[in-house]
Design a protein around this motif. Structure first.
Motif, PDB file in Angstrom:
ATOM      1  N   ARG A   1      -6.671   7.147 -10.937  1.00  0.00           N
ATOM      2  CA  ARG A   1      -6.227   5.936 -11.136  1.00  0.00           C
ATOM      3  C   ARG A   1      -5.720   5.212  -9.937  1.00  0.00           C
ATOM      4  NH1 ARG A   1      -2.623   4.791 -15.902  1.00  0.00           N
ATOM      5  NH2 ARG A   1      -3.308   2.712 -15.657  1.00  0.00           N
ATOM      6  N   ILE A   2      -5.364   5.764  -8.674  1.00  0.00           N
ATOM      7  CA  ILE A   2      -5.251   5.310  -7.513  1.00  0.00           C
ATOM      8  C   ILE A   2      -6.284   5.763  -6.583  1.00  0.00           C
ATOM      9  CG2 ILE A   2      -3.520   4.636  -5.573  1.00  0.00           C
ATOM     10  CD1 ILE A   2      -1.391   5.175  -7.719  1.00  0.00           C
ATOM     11  N   HIS A   3      -6.892   4.914  -5.882  1.00  0.00           N
ATOM     12  CA  HIS A   3      -8.261   5.311  -5.155  1.00  0.00           C
ATOM     13  C   HIS A   3      -8.209   4.905  -3.755  1.00  0.00           C
ATOM     14  CE1 HIS A   3     -10.228   6.502  -8.978  1.00  0.00           C
ATOM     15  NE2 HIS A   3      -9.721   5.288  -9.548  1.00  0.00           N
ATOM     16  N   PHE A   4      -8.301   5.789  -2.802  1.00  0.00           N
ATOM     17  CA  PHE A   4      -8.104   5.161  -1.134  1.00  0.00           C
ATOM     18  C   PHE A   4      -9.832   5.124  -1.194  1.00  0.00           C
ATOM     19  CE2 PHE A   4      -3.983   6.723  -1.421  1.00  0.00           C
ATOM     20  CZ  PHE A   4      -3.377   5.817  -0.371  1.00  0.00           C
TER      21      PHE A   4
ATOM     22  N   PHE B   1       0.461   0.851 -17.971  1.00  0.00           N
ATOM     23  CA  PHE B   1      -0.766  -0.113 -18.228  1.00  0.00           C
ATOM     24  C   PHE B   1      -2.143   0.535 -18.015  1.00  0.00           C
ATOM     25  CE2 PHE B   1       2.652  -2.752 -16.770  1.00  0.00           C
ATOM     26  CZ  PHE B   1       2.652  -3.865 -17.621  1.00  0.00           C
ATOM     27  N   PRO B   2      -2.343   1.253 -19.096  1.00  0.00           N
ATOM     28  CA  PRO B   2      -3.519   2.129 -18.972  1.00  0.00           C
ATOM     29  C   PRO B   2      -5.096   1.598 -18.610  1.00  0.00           C
ATOM     30  CG  PRO B   2      -2.910   1.941 -21.386  1.00  0.00           C
ATOM     31  CD  PRO B   2      -1.885   1.389 -20.568  1.00  0.00           C
ATOM     32  N   ASP B   3      -4.908   0.257 -18.610  1.00  0.00           N
ATOM     33  CA  ASP B   3      -6.212  -0.425 -18.301  1.00  0.00           C
ATOM     34  C   ASP B   3      -6.422  -0.839 -17.026  1.00  0.00           C
ATOM     35  OD1 ASP B   3      -7.068  -0.240 -21.080  1.00  0.00           O
ATOM     36  OD2 ASP B   3      -6.217  -1.963 -21.742  1.00  0.00           O
ATOM     37  N   TRP B   4      -5.389  -0.545 -16.294  1.00  0.00           N
ATOM     38  CA  TRP B   4      -5.338  -0.849 -14.981  1.00  0.00           C
ATOM     39  C   TRP B   4      -5.628   0.290 -13.823  1.00  0.00           C
ATOM     40  CZ3 TRP B   4      -4.860  -5.918 -12.727  1.00  0.00           C
ATOM     41  CH2 TRP B   4      -4.630  -6.702 -13.582  1.00  0.00           C
ATOM     42  N   VAL B   5      -6.279   0.343 -12.723  1.00  0.00           N
ATOM     43  CA  VAL B   5      -6.332   1.192 -11.659  1.00  0.00           C
ATOM     44  C   VAL B   5      -6.059   0.390 -10.495  1.00  0.00           C
ATOM     45  CG1 VAL B   5      -8.223   2.405 -12.736  1.00  0.00           C
ATOM     46  CG2 VAL B   5      -8.871   0.617 -11.255  1.00  0.00           C
ATOM     47  N   GLY B   6      -5.816   0.994  -9.322  1.00  0.00           N
ATOM     48  CA  GLY B   6      -5.289   0.659  -8.081  1.00  0.00           C
ATOM     49  C   GLY B   6      -6.429   1.064  -7.131  1.00  0.00           C
ATOM     50  N   VAL B   7      -6.667   0.252  -6.213  1.00  0.00           N
ATOM     51  CA  VAL B   7      -7.702   0.383  -5.164  1.00  0.00           C
ATOM     52  C   VAL B   7      -7.249   0.091  -3.907  1.00  0.00           C
ATOM     53  CG1 VAL B   7      -9.949  -0.130  -4.185  1.00  0.00           C
ATOM     54  CG2 VAL B   7      -9.633   0.402  -6.824  1.00  0.00           C
ATOM     55  N   ILE B   8      -7.187   0.884  -2.929  1.00  0.00           N
ATOM     56  CA  ILE B   8      -6.726   0.535  -1.473  1.00  0.00           C
ATOM     57  C   ILE B   8      -8.071   0.796  -0.436  1.00  0.00           C
ATOM     58  CG2 ILE B   8      -4.908   1.598   0.220  1.00  0.00           C
ATOM     59  CD1 ILE B   8      -3.352   2.596  -1.981  1.00  0.00           C
ATOM     60  N   THR B   9      -8.369  -0.310   0.256  1.00  0.00           N
ATOM     61  CA  THR B   9      -9.176   0.033   1.454  1.00  0.00           C
ATOM     62  C   THR B   9      -8.756  -0.007   2.526  1.00  0.00           C
ATOM     63  OG1 THR B   9      -9.627  -2.515   1.622  1.00  0.00           O
ATOM     64  CG2 THR B   9     -10.593  -1.689  -0.339  1.00  0.00           C
ATOM     65  N   GLY B  10      -9.647   0.270   3.699  1.00  0.00           N
ATOM     66  CA  GLY B  10      -9.042   0.200   4.992  1.00  0.00           C
ATOM     67  C   GLY B  10      -9.023   1.591   5.881  1.00  0.00           C
ATOM     68  N   LEU B  11      -9.061   1.202   7.195  1.00  0.00           N
ATOM     69  CA  LEU B  11      -8.970   2.069   8.115  1.00  0.00           C
ATOM     70  C   LEU B  11      -7.620   2.858   8.172  1.00  0.00           C
ATOM     71  CD1 LEU B  11     -10.419   3.790  10.425  1.00  0.00           C
ATOM     72  CD2 LEU B  11      -9.764   1.874  11.846  1.00  0.00           C
ATOM     73  N   CYS B  12      -7.644   4.263   8.392  1.00  0.00           N
ATOM     74  CA  CYS B  12      -6.456   4.865   8.581  1.00  0.00           C
ATOM     75  C   CYS B  12      -6.456   5.499   9.706  1.00  0.00           C
ATOM     76  CB  CYS B  12      -5.917   5.657   7.448  1.00  0.00           C
ATOM     77  SG  CYS B  12      -4.460   6.748   8.049  1.00  0.00           S
ATOM     78  N   GLN B  13      -5.871   5.238  10.957  1.00  0.00           N
ATOM     79  CA  GLN B  13      -6.150   5.910  12.297  1.00  0.00           C
ATOM     80  C   GLN B  13      -5.657   7.206  12.119  1.00  0.00           C
ATOM     81  OE1 GLN B  13      -4.463   2.872  14.800  1.00  0.00           O
ATOM     82  NE2 GLN B  13      -6.671   2.191  15.187  1.00  0.00           N
ATOM     83  N   GLN B  14      -5.791   7.909  13.343  1.00  0.00           N
ATOM     84  CA  GLN B  14      -5.676   9.430  13.107  1.00  0.00           C
ATOM     85  C   GLN B  14      -4.014   9.708  13.043  1.00  0.00           C
ATOM     86  OE1 GLN B  14      -7.960  11.862  13.090  1.00  0.00           O
ATOM     87  NE2 GLN B  14      -6.256  13.685  13.350  1.00  0.00           N
ATOM     88  N   HIS B  15      -3.415   8.790  13.794  1.00  0.00           N
ATOM     89  CA  HIS B  15      -1.602   9.037  14.050  1.00  0.00           C
ATOM     90  C   HIS B  15      -1.121   8.688  12.867  1.00  0.00           C
ATOM     91  CE1 HIS B  15      -2.383   4.856  15.512  1.00  0.00           C
ATOM     92  NE2 HIS B  15      -1.189   4.805  14.920  1.00  0.00           N
TER      93      HIS B  15
END
Length: 288
Positions: free
Chosen positions: A163-166, A129-143
């Motif tokens: 195409r996949i963005h944090f 699906f070349p027209d789609w991208v993934g986005v991931i938001t949120g805090l990642c703690q140190q551990h």
């Protein structure tokens, strides 16, 4: 202006303070406790809950673990703050994603949230699906950084870094903007107390795909969202793929999702139900 004041607690120490004010200092408090926990309270918390004047659960799941529950009141979402974009394509262009469609995940980055399941589903589907991208938001703690780094390594190995963005731990306004950019919101948690992100997505005109965690089995319906088997990658892939293949269906579901959020899960409705319980215990004493 009545005889009683309401002490509304969410944690054991808050209940304890309210009970001390009521019983030890003889102050005119009615103590209310809200539980979202999908597990049986420990001995100490059970003793405190027994002394409350009213107990609220945020879903039938959390209510099932309580000895008593006077009301099940689902959390609500502010549908004025979370609303569809006036121009989604303009918002996408602002972040260099003009002409793309976004599938996103919101919340903490950690194993219990199923972030890795979402990433693995994207690794399977995005090449088709070349027209789609993934986005991931949120805090990642140190551990949890090794968990995040392992996902980033898999993304790099698949050549999908573009195409996949944090996008990290964002402020409230930026989070609302990402909801507005997204067409699909995935919440793949293994467990949740309640799980508010699908409601925020719905209010923003975004189609939710969830697991069976939290309150989601009682909220998500097929006319505006999809539910998958918790922890099962193939189930998640199948649900996401069915929507990616049908943009007309996604658009229709998004309209319905917004309508359901406004009519059934607004924060105003939640407040009205809580206030109704307050009035009852202020006039009658307790809900027992």
């Amino acid at each position: 202006r009545g005889r009683w004041r309401i002490w509304h607690a969410r944690r054991d120490i808050e209940i304890l303070i309210g009970l001390l004010l009521r019983s030890l200092l003889r102050q005119p408090w009615r103590v209310v406790f809200t539980s979202a926990a999908p597990k049986t309270p420990g001995w100490w918390l059970r003793q405190l809950i027994r002394r409350c004047d009213a107990v609220i659960a945020t879903s039938p799941r959390s209510a099932a673990f309580l000895e008593r529950c006077d009301a099940v009141i689902f959390h609500g979402v502010d549908c004025d703050q979370f609303r569809p974009a006036a121009d989604r394509q303009a918002l996408l262009a602002d972040v260099g994603l003009a002409g793309q469609q976004v599938i996103a995940s919101f919340g903490r980055i950690r194993p219990s949230k199923g972030t890795d399941l979402f990433v693995d589903a994207l690794l399977t589907l995005l090449p088709h699906f070349p027209d789609w991208v993934g986005v991931i938001t949120g805090l990642c703690q140190q551990h949890e950084l090794p968990y995040l780094e392992a996902m980033q390594q898999r993304i790099a190995a698949a050549g999908l870094q573009q195409r996949i963005h944090f996008v990290g731990d964002l402020g409230t306004a930026d989070i609302r903007s990402w909801y507005q950019r997204a067409s699909i919101c995935v919440a793949a948690s293994h467990r949740e107390g309640f799980g508010l992100t699908p409601l925020e997505a719905m209010a923003s005109g975004c189609v939710p795909i969830t697991s069976q965690a939290g309150a989601w089995p009682w909220i998500i319906r097929s006319e505006f969202g999809l539910r998958t088997e918790s922890g099962e990658l193939e189930s998640l892939i199948s649900a996401i793929q069915s929507l990616m293949m049908d943009p007309v269906r996604v658009a229709a579901m998004a309209v319905q999702a917004r309508s359901v959020a406004r009519n059934e899960y607004s924060v105003d409705r939640e407040a009205a139900l809580v206030n109704s319980l307050y009035a009852k215990i202020a006039s009658n004493g307790a809900c027992r």
